[in-house]
Enzyme design. Structure first.
Site, PDB file in Angstrom:
ATOM      1  N   ASP A   1     -10.278  -3.706  -4.902  1.00 40.44           N
ATOM      2  CA  ASP A   1      -9.586  -2.843  -3.949  1.00 40.44           C
ATOM      3  C   ASP A   1     -10.187  -1.438  -4.002  1.00 40.44           C
ATOM      4  O   ASP A   1     -10.143  -0.777  -5.049  1.00 40.44           O
ATOM      5  CB  ASP A   1      -8.095  -2.798  -4.284  1.00 40.44           C
ATOM      6  CG  ASP A   1      -7.262  -2.182  -3.173  1.00 40.44           C
ATOM      7  OD1 ASP A   1      -7.815  -1.412  -2.370  1.00 40.44           O
ATOM      8  OD2 ASP A   1      -6.052  -2.482  -3.120  1.00 40.44           O
TER       9      ASP A   1
ATOM     10  N   SER B   1       0.836  -1.190   0.000  1.00 39.77           N
ATOM     11  CA  SER B   1       0.000   0.000   0.000  1.00 39.77           C
ATOM     12  C   SER B   1       0.879   1.252   0.000  1.00 39.77           C
ATOM     13  O   SER B   1       1.660   1.457  -0.927  1.00 39.77           O
ATOM     14  CB  SER B   1      -0.949  -0.040   1.193  1.00 39.77           C
ATOM     15  OG  SER B   1      -1.968   0.930   1.075  1.00 39.77           O
TER      16      SER B   1
ATOM     17  N   HIS C   1      -8.272  -4.714  -0.875  1.00 42.63           N
ATOM     18  CA  HIS C   1      -6.984  -4.200  -0.429  1.00 42.63           C
ATOM     19  C   HIS C   1      -6.278  -5.155   0.532  1.00 42.63           C
ATOM     20  O   HIS C   1      -5.047  -5.196   0.578  1.00 42.63           O
ATOM     21  CB  HIS C   1      -7.204  -2.843   0.257  1.00 42.63           C
ATOM     22  CG  HIS C   1      -5.954  -2.052   0.458  1.00 42.63           C
ATOM     23  ND1 HIS C   1      -5.217  -1.550  -0.594  1.00 42.63           N
ATOM     24  CD2 HIS C   1      -5.304  -1.660   1.582  1.00 42.63           C
ATOM     25  CE1 HIS C   1      -4.170  -0.893  -0.123  1.00 42.63           C
ATOM     26  NE2 HIS C   1      -4.197  -0.950   1.195  1.00 42.63           N
TER      27      HIS C   1
END
Length: 718
Positions: A654, A568, A688
């Protein structure tokens, strides 16, 4: 031996034609050979002209259209990437399967957590062999009969993905609520029912909810949050159990898109609370915990730059609060309208991160320089120079305050762990400060954890600031050795050392594992965060590169075999560091990486963008931020140079880092640097957080480790 730079590629859009087969046998690393054997590589996707116009910067993005999944060109490109990844996984299958077998051999099955007391029950969870999800259980205090609270495996039946937003059981011990997400987009269906003799009967369902929900004490009402179109928890509603959810009462509707809403209950269970929080400002609202709720009452109106967090016990409020990036201090007040009084002054080196109230005193989660620390302050000792430290002083050991679910409890639970020490659950009697080890993570498979050595060192960055680096390796490892260096560096989130049974497979095969605690994280308090965000964001990239240099300078890491990993915002950290010197590293793993940051942060219609401006800055309103982000955005700064071998991951669902960011990154890298070995792993049924099934988690981690091992293994000629 022929180096990678000597490989011959033809200028053809067909990647299969670009490889000179005569060089395959002389590729220096196994991963290069496996990439070559996995051809044909994906054809370059079409380049379509698209101009992005900012405040003062204009950019061309030839792959902007990849955000449109309905475009046949997008679908075709993603499918080619899937096909190539499948072939590459095939070359790594034997090692991946071997690693998965090792992972499972170390984990006891069934694996059971230590019980937590709440009311007349103690609650725990169990993972059974060959099942993917935990089963949540309880039994009466002093009893032996176990009943099921929720079997996530049953909930997940006929679904490829399952996310649970939380499980709440009301004080009547029979009313239950939990949220389910079957796609990974973090929008939950909230289920409400009753639990009798291990059977949950669902009575109601509320669609499109977010993470936060809490019952009133009388189990008549449920407060919950609802996300807006950008998935920001923006509305708090009160649901009367048994009524139609369409008539739920809106208690708060937050219009400022910087703020998230959440709900909870104070430790003494006397008040329900609604919190509104941005990155640097917070506000709390109070409600009675039973009976008619009425309108929420503001505890203290929001003030830009003022963050505070509160709890309530023994008739008083206790708060940790800070202004404009200062470190948190601890306060108390009985009446919300009265001035806050300092409760306990911390020593100069201690920084407050959290606290837990108990009837006897407060336990503080602290950082002392760069180590975690727990201190107990008894109410009767307030005013004395210091509290009592209840944690160790080893910087490589993480001490975490877990608290206690019971408001009348006079004990507290903490967890201690390190890169070489399995998680250990400890209960401390606050009347005597006696420590009792309740549970320690079991590691099977003949593992002797004393075979691993962990330590913390300090790497001088480009400006002379010392960057903590925590590392672990086998005691019998000959140094220097291949190294995996992990980093995050955002949102003030510390990456504290913790034990992983899966990581042992990498260590046992000769790797060093290290964490670079770069600026932007929270390892040295709030100022450490501020020194790596907004206009200071690029400092973290220099810190990460300096950590790698320090590992080499101290004869820990082989300079030719350093690999990076980040997820991320950490994926941005790693990708931006790679752009500083693409040839510096042997391989990198970018998991759901935030690599197209300038485009995303400039689009307020995308999920979570506006709330991110206090971390990254707002390029729509600031020439300085726009110029700075343009200078480090990984996608915009890719070079026509050979990069290390790369494994990039994304999830189609995501909602935090959209799939097109990693997809565009890989496409542009293939265009600019055809010599680079890169693979894109696309999770079709995940968001995610990645895959939810335990077996898939093992397989994905084994794939990453197999990739890293291949990247650092010399290829055999022939």
């Amino acid at each position: 031996m022929v180096g990678i730079g000597d490989l011959h590629y033809l200028h053809s859009n067909n990647y299969e034609d670009r490889i000179d087969r005569s060089t395959l046998a002389s590729m220096p690393y196994l991963s290069q050979l496996l990439f070559a054997r996995s051809t044909p590589l994906p054809s370059l996707p079409s380049q379509l002209g698209h101009t992005l116009t900012g405040r003062s910067i204009t950019r061309e993005d030839p792959f902007y259209y990849l955000r449109d999944l309905t475009n046949p060109a997008t679908s075709e490109y993603l499918q080619q990437e899937r096909n190539f990844m499948s072939r590459l996984e095939g070359t790594l299958e034997e090692m991946r399967d071997e690693l998965v077998a090792e992972f499972r051999a170390r984990i006891p099955e069934p694996d059971e957590s230590y019980p937590t007391r709440r009311g007349s029950y103690e609650y725990f969870s169990r993972i059974e062999p060959d099942l993917d999800y935990p089963i949540h259980l309880r039994r009466k205090i002093g009893g032996t009969e176990v009943e099921t609270v929720l079997d996530e495996n049953a909930v997940a039946q006929n679904h490829d993905f399952l996310g649970i937003s939380g499980i709440a059981i009301a004080d009547d011990e029979h009313t239950i609520a939990y949220g389910v997400d079957f796609s990974g987009d973090e929008r939950y269906l909230l289920r409400i029912g009753h639990l009798v003799d291990g059977v949950v009967t669902i009575d109601e369902e509320i669609p499109s909810t977010s993470y936060g929900f809490v019952f009133s004490n009388d189990a008549r009402q449920l407060l919950y949050t609802r996300p807006d179109d950008t998935l920001r928890p923006a509305v708090v509603l009160a649901h009367s159990l048994g009524s139609d959810h369409s008539s739920d009462v809106v208690l708060m509707d937050e219009k400022d898109q910087r703020f998230y809403l959440d709900v909870g209950r104070t430790k003494d269970r006397n008040l329900l609370v609604i919190s509104a929080s941005s990155a640097i400002t917070s506000e709390y609202w109070l409600l009675p915990s039973s009976g008619e709720l009425g309108a929420p009452i503001c505890f203290r109106p929001r003030e830009q730059g003022l963050e505070y967090h509160l709890d309530h016990i023994n008739g008083s409020f206790y708060l940790m609060a800070a202004h404009d990036g200062e470190e948190y201090r601890l306060f108390t007040v009985q009446d919300r309208l009265a001035p806050w009084e300092p409760f306990f002054e911390l020593p100069n080196d201690d920084r407050l991160e959290g606290f837990e109230v108990t009837p006897l005193g407060i336990v503080l989660q602290l950082r002392s320089v760069d180590r975690t620390k727990l201190t107990y302050v008894a109410f009767e000792q307030v005013g004395e120079p210091a509290g009592v430290e209840i944690s160790g002083d080893d910087a490589a050991v993480t001490s975490v305050l877990l608290g206690n679910a019971e408001p009348t409890a006079t004990t507290i639970r903490i967890e201690e762990t390190s890169l070489a020490m399995p998680a250990t659950l400890i209960e401390i009697d606050l009347t005597t400060l006696e420590r009792t080890i309740l549970w320690q993570q079991r590691v099977l498979g003949g593992v002797d954890t004393t075979n691993y050595l962990t330590m913390r060192g300090y790497a001088p960055s480009d400006d002379g600031t010392l960057i903590p680096v925590t590392l672990v390796h086998r005691r019998d490892l000959t140094l220097p050795a291949p190294t995996l260096l992990y980093s995050y560096g955002a949102y003030g989130e510390p990456i504290d050392p913790g034990f992983s049974t899966m990581r042992l497979s990498l260590l046992d095969r000769g790797f060093v594992y290290a964490i670079a605690h770069v600026r932007g994280g929270g390892e040295l308090g709030r100022q450490w965060h501020d020194l790596g965000r907004l206009e200071h964001k690029p400092q973290g990239f220099q810190d990460l590169r300096s950590a790698a240099d320090w590992l080499v300078d101290n004869n820990i890491s082989n300079p030719s075999l350093i690999c990076l990993r980040g997820a991320s915002a950490g994926g941005l950290m790693v990708a931006a560091t790679l752009n500083l010197d693409p040839s510096r590293f042997r391989a990198a793993v970018l998991e759901v990486p935030f690599v197209d940051c300038l485009t995303t942060i400039s689009d307020p219609d995308l999920p979570l963008t506006i709330t991110e401006w206090e971390e990254w800055g707002n390029p729509i309103e600031s020439d300085i931020i726009e110029s700075l982000m343009a200078s480090y955005s990984p996608y915009d700064n890719l070079k026509a140079e050979r990069y290390p071998d790369l494994l990039v991951t994304t999830g189609l669902n995501d909602s935090r880092v959209s799939y097109w960011e990693p997809a565009k990154y890989v496409a542009k890298l293939r265009l600019l640097s055809p010599l680079t070995n890169v693979a894109l792993k696309i999770e079709n049924e995940a968001g995610h957080m990645g895959a939810s099934k335990r077996t898939e988690v093992y397989q994905n981690e084994a794939l990453v480790e197999a990739f890293l091992l291949a990247a650092c293994t010399p290829s055999e000629p022939g």
